[in-house]
Design a protein around this motif. Structure first.
Motif, PDB file in Angstrom:
ATOM      1  N   ILE A  19     -17.226   1.020 -95.618  1.00 58.65           N
ATOM      2  CA  ILE A  19     -16.851   2.424 -95.607  1.00 58.65           C
ATOM      3  C   ILE A  19     -15.746   2.587 -96.648  1.00 58.65           C
ATOM      4  CG2 ILE A  19     -15.819   4.274 -94.236  1.00 58.65           C
ATOM      5  CD1 ILE A  19     -17.147   2.972 -91.789  1.00 58.65           C
ATOM      6  N   PRO A  20     -15.902   3.555 -97.554  1.00 55.97           N
ATOM      7  CA  PRO A  20     -14.906   3.717 -98.623  1.00 55.97           C
ATOM      8  C   PRO A  20     -13.484   3.925 -98.084  1.00 55.97           C
ATOM      9  CG  PRO A  20     -16.839   5.036 -99.079  1.00 55.97           C
ATOM     10  CD  PRO A  20     -16.999   4.495 -97.689  1.00 55.97           C
ATOM     11  N   ASN A  21     -12.539   3.386 -98.832  1.00 54.21           N
ATOM     12  CA  ASN A  21     -11.125   3.512 -98.472  1.00 54.21           C
ATOM     13  C   ASN A  21     -10.699   4.964 -98.338  1.00 54.21           C
ATOM     14  OD1 ASN A  21     -10.748   0.744 -98.624  1.00 54.21           O
ATOM     15  ND2 ASN A  21     -10.218   0.820-100.779  1.00 54.21           N
ATOM     16  N   MET A  22      -9.717   5.180 -97.538  1.00 55.62           N
ATOM     17  CA  MET A  22      -9.007   6.453 -97.409  1.00 55.62           C
ATOM     18  C   MET A  22      -9.870   7.622 -96.966  1.00 55.62           C
ATOM     19  SD  MET A  22      -5.959   5.541 -97.815  1.00 55.62           S
ATOM     20  CE  MET A  22      -5.153   7.124 -97.862  1.00 55.62           C
ATOM     21  N   LEU A  23     -10.904   7.385 -96.198  1.00 55.39           N
ATOM     22  CA  LEU A  23     -11.670   8.484 -95.620  1.00 55.39           C
ATOM     23  C   LEU A  23     -11.232   8.768 -94.189  1.00 55.39           C
ATOM     24  CD1 LEU A  23     -15.324   7.916 -96.870  1.00 55.39           C
ATOM     25  CD2 LEU A  23     -13.649   9.560 -97.685  1.00 55.39           C
ATOM     26  N   VAL A  58     -23.701   6.208 -91.606  1.00 59.51           N
ATOM     27  CA  VAL A  58     -22.734   5.843 -90.582  1.00 59.51           C
ATOM     28  C   VAL A  58     -22.092   7.144 -90.113  1.00 59.51           C
ATOM     29  CG1 VAL A  58     -20.527   4.702 -90.112  1.00 59.51           C
ATOM     30  CG2 VAL A  58     -22.239   3.540 -91.476  1.00 59.51           C
ATOM     31  N   ASP A  59     -22.000   7.295 -88.803  1.00 56.11           N
ATOM     32  CA  ASP A  59     -21.293   8.425 -88.224  1.00 56.11           C
ATOM     33  C   ASP A  59     -19.968   7.931 -87.678  1.00 56.11           C
ATOM     34  OD1 ASP A  59     -23.090  10.755 -88.469  1.00 56.11           O
ATOM     35  OD2 ASP A  59     -24.455   9.464 -87.344  1.00 56.11           O
ATOM     36  N   VAL A  60     -18.906   8.588 -88.087  1.00 58.42           N
ATOM     37  CA  VAL A  60     -17.568   8.280 -87.602  1.00 58.42           C
ATOM     38  C   VAL A  60     -17.063   9.536 -86.903  1.00 58.42           C
ATOM     39  CG1 VAL A  60     -15.239   7.535 -88.206  1.00 58.42           C
ATOM     40  CG2 VAL A  60     -17.182   6.772 -89.596  1.00 58.42           C
ATOM     41  N   VAL A  61     -16.709   9.381 -85.637  1.00 56.83           N
ATOM     42  CA  VAL A  61     -16.192  10.509 -84.869  1.00 56.83           C
ATOM     43  C   VAL A  61     -14.769  10.166 -84.431  1.00 56.83           C
ATOM     44  CG1 VAL A  61     -16.463  11.934 -82.800  1.00 56.83           C
ATOM     45  CG2 VAL A  61     -18.483  11.178 -84.080  1.00 56.83           C
ATOM     46  N   HIS A  94     -18.081  13.442-103.871  1.00 60.37           N
ATOM     47  CA  HIS A  94     -18.279  12.587-105.045  1.00 60.37           C
ATOM     48  C   HIS A  94     -19.090  11.337-104.719  1.00 60.37           C
ATOM     49  CE1 HIS A  94     -15.972  14.908-107.868  1.00 60.37           C
ATOM     50  NE2 HIS A  94     -14.964  14.970-107.025  1.00 60.37           N
ATOM     51  N   LEU A  95     -18.999  10.879-103.487  1.00 58.79           N
ATOM     52  CA  LEU A  95     -19.745   9.686-103.095  1.00 58.79           C
ATOM     53  C   LEU A  95     -21.227   9.996-102.881  1.00 58.79           C
ATOM     54  CD1 LEU A  95     -17.145   8.206-100.616  1.00 58.79           C
ATOM     55  CD2 LEU A  95     -17.799   7.237-102.830  1.00 58.79           C
ATOM     56  N   SER A  96     -21.520  11.121-102.232  1.00 61.51           N
ATOM     57  CA  SER A  96     -22.912  11.527-102.003  1.00 61.51           C
ATOM     58  C   SER A  96     -22.928  12.964-101.505  1.00 61.51           C
ATOM     59  CB  SER A  96     -23.585  10.622-100.961  1.00 61.51           C
ATOM     60  OG  SER A  96     -24.848  11.151-100.611  1.00 61.51           O
ATOM     61  N   ARG A  97     -23.866  13.736-102.001  1.00 59.76           N
ATOM     62  CA  ARG A  97     -23.993  15.128-101.545  1.00 59.76           C
ATOM     63  C   ARG A  97     -24.483  15.206-100.102  1.00 59.76           C
ATOM     64  NH1 ARG A  97     -22.692  18.617-105.179  1.00 59.76           N
ATOM     65  NH2 ARG A  97     -23.079  18.321-107.382  1.00 59.76           N
ATOM     66  N   GLU A  98     -24.981  14.098 -99.584  1.00 54.41           N
ATOM     67  CA  GLU A  98     -25.460  14.065 -98.199  1.00 54.41           C
ATOM     68  C   GLU A  98     -24.342  13.833 -97.191  1.00 54.41           C
ATOM     69  OE1 GLU A  98     -29.486  12.117 -97.742  1.00 54.41           O
ATOM     70  OE2 GLU A  98     -28.869  11.371 -99.723  1.00 54.41           O
ATOM     71  N   ASN A  99     -23.148  13.470 -97.645  1.00 51.97           N
ATOM     72  CA  ASN A  99     -22.020  13.257 -96.751  1.00 51.97           C
ATOM     73  C   ASN A  99     -21.549  14.588 -96.179  1.00 51.97           C
ATOM     74  OD1 ASN A  99     -21.948  10.490 -97.226  1.00 51.97           O
ATOM     75  ND2 ASN A  99     -20.510  10.686 -98.912  1.00 51.97           N
ATOM     76  N   ARG A 117     -12.156  17.367 -82.615  1.00 50.19           N
ATOM     77  CA  ARG A 117     -13.177  16.360 -82.926  1.00 50.19           C
ATOM     78  C   ARG A 117     -13.533  16.500 -84.398  1.00 50.19           C
ATOM     79  NH1 ARG A 117     -18.960  15.864 -83.105  1.00 50.19           N
ATOM     80  NH2 ARG A 117     -19.674  13.999 -82.041  1.00 50.19           N
ATOM     81  N   VAL A 118     -13.475  15.392 -85.119  1.00 52.78           N
ATOM     82  CA  VAL A 118     -13.888  15.360 -86.534  1.00 52.78           C
ATOM     83  C   VAL A 118     -15.061  14.400 -86.648  1.00 52.78           C
ATOM     84  CG1 VAL A 118     -13.199  14.859 -88.895  1.00 52.78           C
ATOM     85  CG2 VAL A 118     -11.523  15.803 -87.301  1.00 52.78           C
ATOM     86  N   HIS A 119     -16.145  14.879 -87.249  1.00 50.03           N
ATOM     87  CA  HIS A 119     -17.349  14.064 -87.409  1.00 50.03           C
ATOM     88  C   HIS A 119     -17.599  13.847 -88.895  1.00 50.03           C
ATOM     89  CE1 HIS A 119     -22.008  13.811 -86.989  1.00 50.03           C
ATOM     90  NE2 HIS A 119     -21.475  12.636 -87.217  1.00 50.03           N
ATOM     91  N   LEU A 120     -17.581  12.586 -89.314  1.00 52.78           N
ATOM     92  CA  LEU A 120     -17.944  12.196 -90.676  1.00 52.78           C
ATOM     93  C   LEU A 120     -19.343  11.621 -90.648  1.00 52.78           C
ATOM     94  CD1 LEU A 120     -14.803  10.214 -91.850  1.00 52.78           C
ATOM     95  CD2 LEU A 120     -15.619  12.358 -92.806  1.00 52.78           C
TER      96      LEU A 120
END
Length: 125
Positions: A19-23, A58-61, A94-99, A117-120
């Motif tokens: 998972i990219p840094n600083m997300l 990957v889903d991060v909640v 910048h990483l992906s338009r699907e994010n 709640r934050v969903h990535l």
């Protein structure tokens, strides 16, 4: 007091995607500063990591039991400009338009605020 819980699904433990840094850090920091610190109760942050069946996303909640988005906006200082989420959204784009990044204020059945709640939703392939 601040309690936290980190849950990682078993398929992610086996695949170990990067998972990219600083997300995630700015989201957790916002939860502490804007949600939990202004609250009168002990803070709790839960971070859940899971993946779809094809291991494409990957889903991060990140959930907190803070004061919620509405109260946090009211507490915001006039001269303060919070850039954590806007910078995170730019990184995601910048990483992906699907994010995707989605913010939700959580409520119980009586409308009482339970936190934020934050969903990535992150493309990994």
């Amino acid at each position: 007091e601040l309690n936290y819980e980190i849950n990682v699904s078993s398929e992610l433990l086996l695949e170990d995607p990067e998972i990219p840094n600083m997300l995630i850090q700015p989201i957790v920091e916002n939860a502490i500063w804007h949600g939990i610190l202004p609250s009168s109760q002990d803070g709790k942050i839960t971070i859940d990591f899971s993946a779809d069946q094809q291991m494409e996303f990957v889903d991060v909640v990140v959930q907190d039991n803070g004061i919620g988005l509405t109260a946090a906006q009211k507490n915001r200082r006039i001269q303060h400009v919070s850039r954590g989420l806007s910078i995170t959204r730019e990184r995601l784009k910048h990483l992906s338009r699907e994010n995707k990044l989605e913010l939700t204020e959580m409520h119980d059945s009586n409308g009482k605020v339970l936190g934020t709640r934050v969903h990535l939703h992150l493309k990994i392939n």
